[in-house]
Design an enzyme around this catalytic site. Structure first.
Site, PDB file in Angstrom:
ATOM      1  N   LEU A  17      -7.743  -6.062   6.097  1.00  0.00           N
ATOM      2  CA  LEU A  17      -6.219  -5.790   5.521  1.00  0.00           C
ATOM      3  C   LEU A  17      -5.749  -4.728   7.006  1.00  0.00           C
ATOM      4  O   LEU A  17      -6.546  -3.669   7.342  1.00  0.00           O
ATOM      5  CB  LEU A  17      -6.396  -5.153   4.478  1.00  0.00           C
ATOM      6  N   ASP A  70       8.621   4.948  -4.605  1.00  0.00           N
ATOM      7  CA  ASP A  70       9.701   5.967  -5.041  1.00  0.00           C
ATOM      8  C   ASP A  70       9.356   6.143  -6.661  1.00  0.00           C
ATOM      9  O   ASP A  70       8.635   5.496  -7.591  1.00  0.00           O
ATOM     10  CB  ASP A  70      10.862   5.089  -5.090  1.00  0.00           C
ATOM     11  N   HIS A 123       3.378  13.797  -6.131  1.00  0.00           N
ATOM     12  CA  HIS A 123       3.024  13.312  -4.905  1.00  0.00           C
ATOM     13  C   HIS A 123       1.557  13.075  -4.868  1.00  0.00           C
ATOM     14  O   HIS A 123       0.992  11.875  -4.385  1.00  0.00           O
ATOM     15  CB  HIS A 123       3.292  14.019  -3.674  1.00  0.00           C
TER      16      HIS A 123
END
Length: 243
Positions: free
Chosen positions: A125, A14, A31
């Site tokens: 991962l 956020d 962004h």
């Protein structure tokens, strides 16, 4: 006994828009800066042996944002996939998407499917990207699957317990979420992984997502490592169980 290193980290990323507004730039600039923070976070998790990283990239509620921002996010999403996937595949990262992908354009859906196929055999991962995802949506989808199975006689409703239900949720094949991080200063989970966060440790920071760095992540991991995870037990019981 302390918690140690989290196996599965989930992050609510956020603050991109506010980061850009503070600099008097368009929200999409934030962004783009946030995409750089994603790269740094993936690198940190690889270095620390984290097994799974789930990122809240686009919620089912984000469609209500201004059309220009949503369109820009979709373009950014495509460019990041094109630019990063080969390197992530080389590093052994397995990439998965959760959420209702059919809401995206056919081009985006095709890229998502190709990305998952390219990295499916990787054993490093697991990077989960939650796109057009909502926790309530996830629970409702599992309920629909079980209701259909019961209607068709494939499952006895009396046998549906938490374990059976959990097997129909997103992330069912991954370790439980140990640590959920939210940047940007808000103290809520915003319909993210409602089922999966039941016993996760929560860590909040005012740091805006584009400013997320290794030092902040290390602070989150250090705080997690000092916590005692009791899962409903007393502290003494948890210590004996973990010994």
């Amino acid at each position: 006994m302390n918690a140690g290193t989290p196996r599965h980290v989930a992050i609510i990323m956020d603050g991109n828009g506010r980061w850009a507004e503070q600099r008097r730039r368009p929200r999409l600039v934030g962004h783009r800066a946030g995409a750089r923070a994603v790269r740094d976070t993936i690198e940190f998790c690889i270095e620390h042996g984290v097994e799974a990283l789930t990122l809240f990239a686009f919620s089912s509620e984000n469609w209500g944002r201004p059309q220009e921002e949503v369109s820009g996010l979709m373009r950014l999403f495509l460019s990041v996939l094109d630019r990063e996937v080969d390197e992530l595949a080389r590093r052994g990262v397995r990439i998965r998407f959760i959420g209702e992908a059919q809401a995206f354009s056919p081009d985006i859906q095709k890229r998502m499917q190709a990305t998952e196929a390219l990295t499916a055999a990787n054993t490093g991962l697991t990077l989960v990207i939650a796109a057009n995802y909502g926790g309530r949506q996830d629970i409702a989808a599992a309920a629909r699957q079980l209701a259909t199975a019961a209607r068709d006689g494939r499952i006895d409703p009396a046998t549906i317990d938490e374990t059976v239900f959990a097997a129909h949720m997103a992330l069912a094949d991954l370790p439980a979420v140990d640590l959920c991080i939210r940047t940007g200063g808000d103290l809520r989970i915003s319909n993210f992984l409602l089922w999966q966060l039941a016993y996760a440790e929560l860590w909040f920071t005012p740091t805006l997502w584009p400013d997320m760095d290794a030092a902040t992540l290390q602070a989150a991991f250090d705080d997690f490592s000092r916590r005692q995870r009791r899962f409903g037990l007393t502290g003494a019981q948890a210590s004996r169980q973990q010994a």
